[in-house]
Enzyme design. Structure first.
Site: not given
Ligand code: GLN
Length: 203
Positions: A85, A178, A180
């Site tokens: 992410c 994610h 994890e």
């Molecule tokens: N939206 C977040 C960002 O741009 C990332 C979200 C996440 O890691 N769950 O940093």
């Protein structure tokens, strides 16, 4: 027999974000989890995870603690890196919102929060052929959209609408979701498998 005979030491960048679940996932599959806050924590790691969180904050912390160059050195020495992410955003070479890339280790373009408000957070079963036949359950939280993929990048998974959600380029692995946050450990296991391969074929 495993080539890495001790427990592989896998760092989790612990400046901000979803750190604890990654540490637990690593422990569950027999790796030694290491919290990384300072450059010295990177010494001797076999791999590194950049977790989810808030990429703007994480970027500032990485720069403030002088972690950027030592992370790039670790990657340059052949240690596999997994970004999830926000971690994927930190790895990308290009950001669609014109922000400067931080690590630039993955030939992709990402758009932060690319799923927009309607799909702020969602879950989807993903086919990931590299991880076997069984679907992988993906948890997406304000996830980035991968808007471009370079020729050297292998697409590992797409969401049900066809958007790219997991990629690998050499020893760099990234997911928009994610891994994890579910009990399925196949993504973390893939990172450990990449360590074994990195030992067989030094950078
Ligand atoms: N939206 C977040 C960002 O741009 C990332 C979200 C996440 O890691 N769950 O940093």
């Amino acid at each position: 027999m495993s080539i890495v005979s001790r427990r592989p030491r896998v760092g989790v960048l612990a400046v901000q974000g979803a750190v604890r679940e990654h540490l637990a996932a690593l422990d569950a599959i027999g790796a030694e989890p290491v919290e990384v806050r300072l450059p010295r924590d990177l010494v001797g790691l076999d791999a590194l995870i950049l977790p989810g969180g808030e990429s703007t904050t994480m970027r500032k912390m990485i720069e403030a603690y002088g972690l950027r160059d030592p992370i790039l050195s670790l990657a340059g020495a052949g240690a596999p890196i997994l970004g999830t992410c926000a971690g994927m955003i930190l790895l990308a070479e290009r950001l669609a919102d014109d922000a400067l890339p931080l690590l630039g280790l993955l030939d992709i373009e990402v758009r932060r929060n690319g799923y927009g408000r309607q799909l702020d957070s969602f879950e989807a079963d993903l086919q990931v052929p590299a991880l076997g036949d069984e679907a992988l359950h993906g948890v997406f939280i304000r996830a980035p959209i991968v808007s471009e993929v370079g020729p050297a990048v292998e697409v590992l998974a797409r969401d049900p609408d066809g958007a790219v959600v997991a990629v690998r380029q050499g020893r760099v692995l990234a997911t928009a979701f994610h891994p994890e946050l579910t009990a399925d450990r196949r993504v973390h296991q893939l990172l450990l498998d990449m360590i074994e391969r990195a030992v067989e074929q030094p950078a």
